[in-house]
Every structure is written in structure tokens, then in C-alpha cells.
Design an enzyme around this catalytic site. Structure first.
Site, PDB file in Angstrom:
ATOM      1  N   ASP A 104       7.923   8.382 -28.305  1.00  9.01           N
ATOM      2  CA  ASP A 104       6.430   8.401 -28.526  1.00  9.01           C
ATOM      3  C   ASP A 104       5.607   8.962 -27.340  1.00  9.01           C
ATOM      4  OD1 ASP A 104       6.233   6.058 -26.467  1.00  9.01           O
ATOM      5  OD2 ASP A 104       4.612   5.288 -27.847  1.00  9.01           O
ATOM      6  N   GLU A 105       6.279   9.418 -26.348  1.00  9.92           N
ATOM      7  CA  GLU A 105       5.581   9.907 -25.246  1.00  9.92           C
ATOM      8  C   GLU A 105       6.152  11.273 -24.555  1.00  9.92           C
ATOM      9  OE1 GLU A 105       5.931   8.003 -21.139  1.00  9.92           O
ATOM     10  OE2 GLU A 105       6.911   6.605 -22.351  1.00  9.92           O
TER      11      GLU A 105
HETATM   12  P1  TTP Z   1       5.238   1.960 -25.295  1.00  8.96           P
HETATM   13  O1  TTP Z   1       4.662   3.478 -25.402  1.00  8.96           O
HETATM   14  O2  TTP Z   1       5.633   1.496 -24.285  1.00  8.96           O
HETATM   15  O3  TTP Z   1       4.352   0.995 -26.103  1.00  8.96           O
HETATM   16  P2  TTP Z   1       3.520   1.166 -27.381  1.00  8.96           P
HETATM   17  O4  TTP Z   1       3.583   2.468 -28.172  1.00  8.96           O
HETATM   18  O5  TTP Z   1       3.811  -0.075 -28.264  1.00  8.96           O
HETATM   19  O6  TTP Z   1       2.039   0.738 -26.805  1.00  8.96           O
HETATM   20  P3  TTP Z   1       0.955   1.610 -25.883  1.00  8.96           P
HETATM   21  O7  TTP Z   1      -0.012   1.734 -26.926  1.00  8.96           O
HETATM   22  O8  TTP Z   1       0.737   0.892 -24.698  1.00  8.96           O
HETATM   23  O9  TTP Z   1       1.678   2.992 -25.591  1.00  8.96           O
HETATM   24  O10 TTP Z   1       6.645   1.847 -26.257  1.00  8.96           O
HETATM   25  C1  TTP Z   1       6.757   2.632 -27.431  1.00  8.96           C
HETATM   26  C2  TTP Z   1       7.620   1.901 -28.438  1.00  8.96           C
HETATM   27  O11 TTP Z   1       8.762   1.776 -27.978  1.00  8.96           O
HETATM   28  C3  TTP Z   1       7.006   0.746 -28.889  1.00  8.96           C
HETATM   29  O12 TTP Z   1       6.013   0.796 -29.827  1.00  8.96           O
HETATM   30  C4  TTP Z   1       8.041  -0.178 -29.067  1.00  8.96           C
HETATM   31  C5  TTP Z   1       9.389   0.371 -28.304  1.00  8.96           C
HETATM   32  N1  TTP Z   1       9.453  -0.464 -27.452  1.00  8.96           N
HETATM   33  C6  TTP Z   1      10.494  -1.549 -27.407  1.00  8.96           C
HETATM   34  O13 TTP Z   1      11.232  -1.784 -28.558  1.00  8.96           O
HETATM   35  N2  TTP Z   1      10.732  -2.351 -26.428  1.00  8.96           N
HETATM   36  C7  TTP Z   1      10.080  -2.206 -25.125  1.00  8.96           C
HETATM   37  O14 TTP Z   1      10.025  -3.367 -24.345  1.00  8.96           O
HETATM   38  C8  TTP Z   1       8.880  -1.330 -25.257  1.00  8.96           C
HETATM   39  C9  TTP Z   1       8.216  -1.455 -23.923  1.00  8.96           C
HETATM   40  C10 TTP Z   1       8.873  -0.533 -26.185  1.00  8.96           C
HETATM   41 MG    MG Z   2       3.085   4.209 -26.720  1.00  7.58          MG
END
Ligand code: TTP
Ligand code: MG
Length: 392
Positions: A104-105
Site C-alpha cells: 500500500d505504499e
Molecule cells: P500501514 O500502511 O502501516 O497501515 P494502514 O494502511 O492500515 O494505516 P495508515 O493509514 O497508518 O497507513 O500498513 C498497510 C497494511 O499492512 C495494513 O492495512 C495492514 C497491513 N499490516 C499488517 O498486517 N500488520 C502490521 O503490523 C502493519 C503495520 C500493517
Molecule cells: Mg497505509
């Protein structure tokens, strides 16, 4: 021309995908990771749920105690991978200099792109609009002179953010922020720094490199540079394969070692076949496991000599798997095996007779598989899998 780097990261990714597929979940307290009564941890929490202190990595039991009214969802990785693919395709329309980081990034090098969009900020706004209109997802964007500051900027802007650090302003932007916001500074490092009286990134930036090296070893120089907003790392689009891997997600979580080993064998044969097709050999073998609670681990090892043989890959992978499962408490959702440190062509070392036999065997197997399909030949172990992977 000064570099302009963009970091984009979807907000509450897993949760947001669930909300798109089931709009009733929108605006609610939602947690993806498993049912509240299950062992395991939160993978993602909606921003509404974060107000109650919920965050990724928190045990589900704690989350349900803090926020019993939250909706707990199991999650489905296939859906997330599909959304990720479409997200990355949109980003690729904006810049060919695209480096995905996980699902997702991503980083994009957008230096000079203002001429197309009016400004980099307008470019980011257009990107956010497309992701919202086409996927229903919200993405936060940070723009700066290097990767690390761009990432901090997108983090700071969340949710639904867009934050541009002006050219030459990277160091000043970081200075007032707490040290823990700098990527790479975990809780442990943060405690060490607090012990030294360092609370902000600005204070960290003034510490001599020698002091940081004393505490963090070679990593000290990187910490020093990043704290000063210095980060020359390039955005690296995916080029020629530096590694080859195959993985599979099980229909239901698996606990039996025998089944995991059989799957590992099947995947090793796929990886080995792919190596041989490309005329490459590998030194590094890694195994990836995703447990029922979405925790994902990879373990890797080095072979004595570069190899393209299914057997060598499998045996190394098997050792890693056994070691990992020896402390095993959870069932496994996904297993994968990969090879890296690839070299082209024949190995120079003299092969012993056993190796030559193995090479000939693999060559023969490849030929039969080329003609009649992968499942035309089953090794003893993969026969266990005949119900999972249909024989053509
Ligand atoms: P992130 O981008 O860290 O988190 P997010 O997208 O849920 O929230 P944010 O708005 O802060 O970016 O992680 C992306 C996805 O990866 C998240 O939706 C679920 C997964 N993930 C896990 O399965 N375990 C974890 O510990 C983390 C940090 C993320
Ligand atoms: Mg995210």
C-alpha cells in the site's frame, strides 16, 4: 534541478478495502485481523477505532477490551493484493520512476514533473482524486527532497493528507518532530536516545556521528544523515529480477508440518524450474510464512555454492521451515520460498557425481514438464498435494 520525491501510502489499507466492499462498514469502528475472541493481533484499525488507542500489532483481546463495540473482521489477503495491483497501476500512470514498497505504499521520483501538472502539489492532488474515484480509497502523499523526509511528510499528513516540504526545507521540517517519527527509530532506539536527553529530530541532528556510531554501529551514520534531512537513495523501479519466489495461500490455515513441507517442495520445484529457464543460479534461499493472524516472517540462509537445483533449494528451505516451526504455536495461512543473489550461467566448482546426476535428473524433468505440463511429474512429497493443485 533539485530532486522531488513523493511518498504515497493508503490510509488504513485493509480496513478501507473492506469498507469499499461493504459500505455499511464506512465510518465505523473496524478492525481487520481476526475475530475478537481469537489469539493474534490487529493488522489494521480504522481511524475511528484508533481514537480508542487501537493500532496494528495490538493483541486482539486487548483491542476488544478497549473497544468492545468495534467490528472485528478476519480479512482476505487476495482482495488486498487485487486492490494493491490497481493502486500501483494508477501510480505508474503518473511516473515511470515508481518503487512499490509492500502493498500500500510507494516512492515516486517526480523531479521535473511540475511542467505536466502545473505543480507537484497539483500532480499529487490529481493522483489522490484518481485513487478515490477508481478505487474508493484514500491515499496520503508526502513530497520532499529525499525518500526519508517524503515518508515522514506522508505519515504526518494522515489521514487523507497532502504535505509538501518546500525545496531545501527538509532538515527544518524534521527538526521539531519527536525522534520516534523518523523511520528506523523504533521503541528501543527511542529509549536509548531519551536516555541521552534527545527528544526531537533536531536534537538528534546535532549529535556527532562518533556518538551515534558508538550507540548504533554503522547504522549511526545513516541515522545522522536522515536526521539532517540527507538521503540520496534513488527511487528504484523494478528492473531485471534480482530474486525469484513463489508462494501460495491456503484455502484454510494449515498446521500439519507434512503438508507445509509438501507445499514447500512443490514451490521449490517451481522456483528451480524458473531459475533453470533463465540460466541462473542462486546463493540465497528464503522462506516466507504468514500466520493466521497475518504476522509475516521471512527467514533466509546461504548455500555453500550457487545452485539451480530443486533439491538444494528445497533442502535449505526445509531446514529454515523446521527451525521456524519448532517453536510453532500458530497455523499457517501462506507459505513461500524464494531465491536471491543470482548469478548467470554454470558454476565453476567441479561437480561431484551426485550433483551431476541431480543436474541430469532436473534437466529431464524440465523437458517432460515443458511438453506435458508441470504436474506430469510428481515427486514423492508433492503427491500429497494432488487434491490441492489439479493434475492437468
Ligand atoms: P500501514 O500502511 O502501516 O497501515 P494502514 O494502511 O492500515 O494505516 P495508515 O493509514 O497508518 O497507513 O500498513 C498497510 C497494511 O499492512 C495494513 O492495512 C495492514 C497491513 N499490516 C499488517 O498486517 N500488520 C502490521 O503490523 C502493519 C503495520 C500493517
Ligand atoms: Mg497505509
Amino acid at each position: 534541478m533539485a530532486r522531488r520525491i513523493m511518498h504515497v501510502d493508503l490510509d488504513a489499507f485493509f480496513v478501507s478495502v473492506e469498507q469499499v466492499l461493504n459500505p455499511e462498514l464506512k465510518g465505523k469502528l473496524v478492525v481487520v485481523g481476526g475475530k475478537a475472541d481469537r489469539r493474534g493481533v490487529v493488522a489494521a484499525a480504522s481511524y475511528e477505532a484508533r481514537k480508542y488507542g487501537l493500532h496494528a500489532g495490538m493483541p486482539l483481546v486487548t483491542a476488544s477490551r478497549l473497544c468492545p463495540q468495534a467490528i472485528f473482521i478476519e480479512g482476505n489477503f487476495t482482495k488486498y493484493r487485487e486492490a494493491s495491483k490497481r493502486f500501483m497501476a494508477i501510480l505508474a500512470d503518473f511516473s515511470p520512476y515508481l518503487e512499490p514498497m509492500g502493498l500500500d505504499e510507494a516512492f515516486l521520483d517526480v523531479t521535473g514533473f511540475e511542467s505536466i501538472h502545473g505543480s507537484i502539489k497539483q500532480m499529487a492532488a490529481a493522483m489522490k482524486r484518481r485513487v478515490r474515484e477508481e478505487l474508493g480509497l484514500c491515499v496520503s502523499v508526502g513530497i520532499a527532497g529525499g525518500k526519508v523526509v517524503a515518508k515522514v511528510a506522508s505519515d504526518q499528513s494522515k489521514p487523507d493528507g497532502l504535505l509538501e516540504v518546500p525545496e531545501g526545507g527538509d532538515k527544518a521540517f524534521l527538526a521539531p518532530l519527536p525522534v520516534g517519527t523518523l523511520p528506523g527509530i523504533g521503541k528501543k532506539t527511542e529509549r536509548v536516545l531519551t536516555g541521552l536527553g534527545i527528544r526531537t529530530i533536531g536534537q538528534l541532528a546535532t549529535l556527532p556521528i562518533s556518538v551515534l556510531k558508538g550507540h548504533f554501529g554503522t547504522y549511526g551514520t545513516i541515522v545522522h544523515n536522515h536526521a539532517n534531512g540527507i538521503d540520496d537513495r534513488k527511487v528504484e523501479p523494478r528492473g531485471e529480477a534480482k530474486s525469484i519466489s513463489r508462494e501460495t495461500t491456503f484455502g484454510e490455515d494449515i498446521r500439519e508440518g507434512e503438508m507445509l513441507t509438501a507445499t514447500l517442495r512443490y514451490l521449490s520445484e517451481k522456483v528451480g524450474g524458473s531459475l533453470r529457464r533463465q540460466g541462473k543460479r542462486a546463493r540465497c534461499v528464503s522462506v516466507k510464512l504468514r500466520y493466521a493472524d497475518f504476522t509475516t516472517i521471512t527467514r533466509q540462509t546461504t548455500l555453500n555454492q550457487a545452485s539451480d537445483s530443486d533439491q538444494a533449494i528445497f533442502e535449505a528451505g526445509c531446514r529454515l521451515l523446521k527451525r521456524e516451526l519448532s517453536g510453532g504455536k500458530q497455523s499457517v495461512r501462506l507459505i513461500g520460498i524464494g531465491v536471491a543473489s543470482l548469478t548467470q550461467g554454470q558454476q565453476l566448482n567441479l561437480l561431484d557425481n551426485g550433483d551431476i546426476r541431480m543436474e541430469k535428473l532436473n534437466e529431464a524433468i524440465d523437458k517432460i514438464r515443458q511438453k506435458y505440463g508441470f504436474t506430469a511429474i510428481q515427486t514423492g512429497r508433492t503427491l500429497l498435494l494432488k487434491d490441492i493443485f489439479p493434475v492437468k
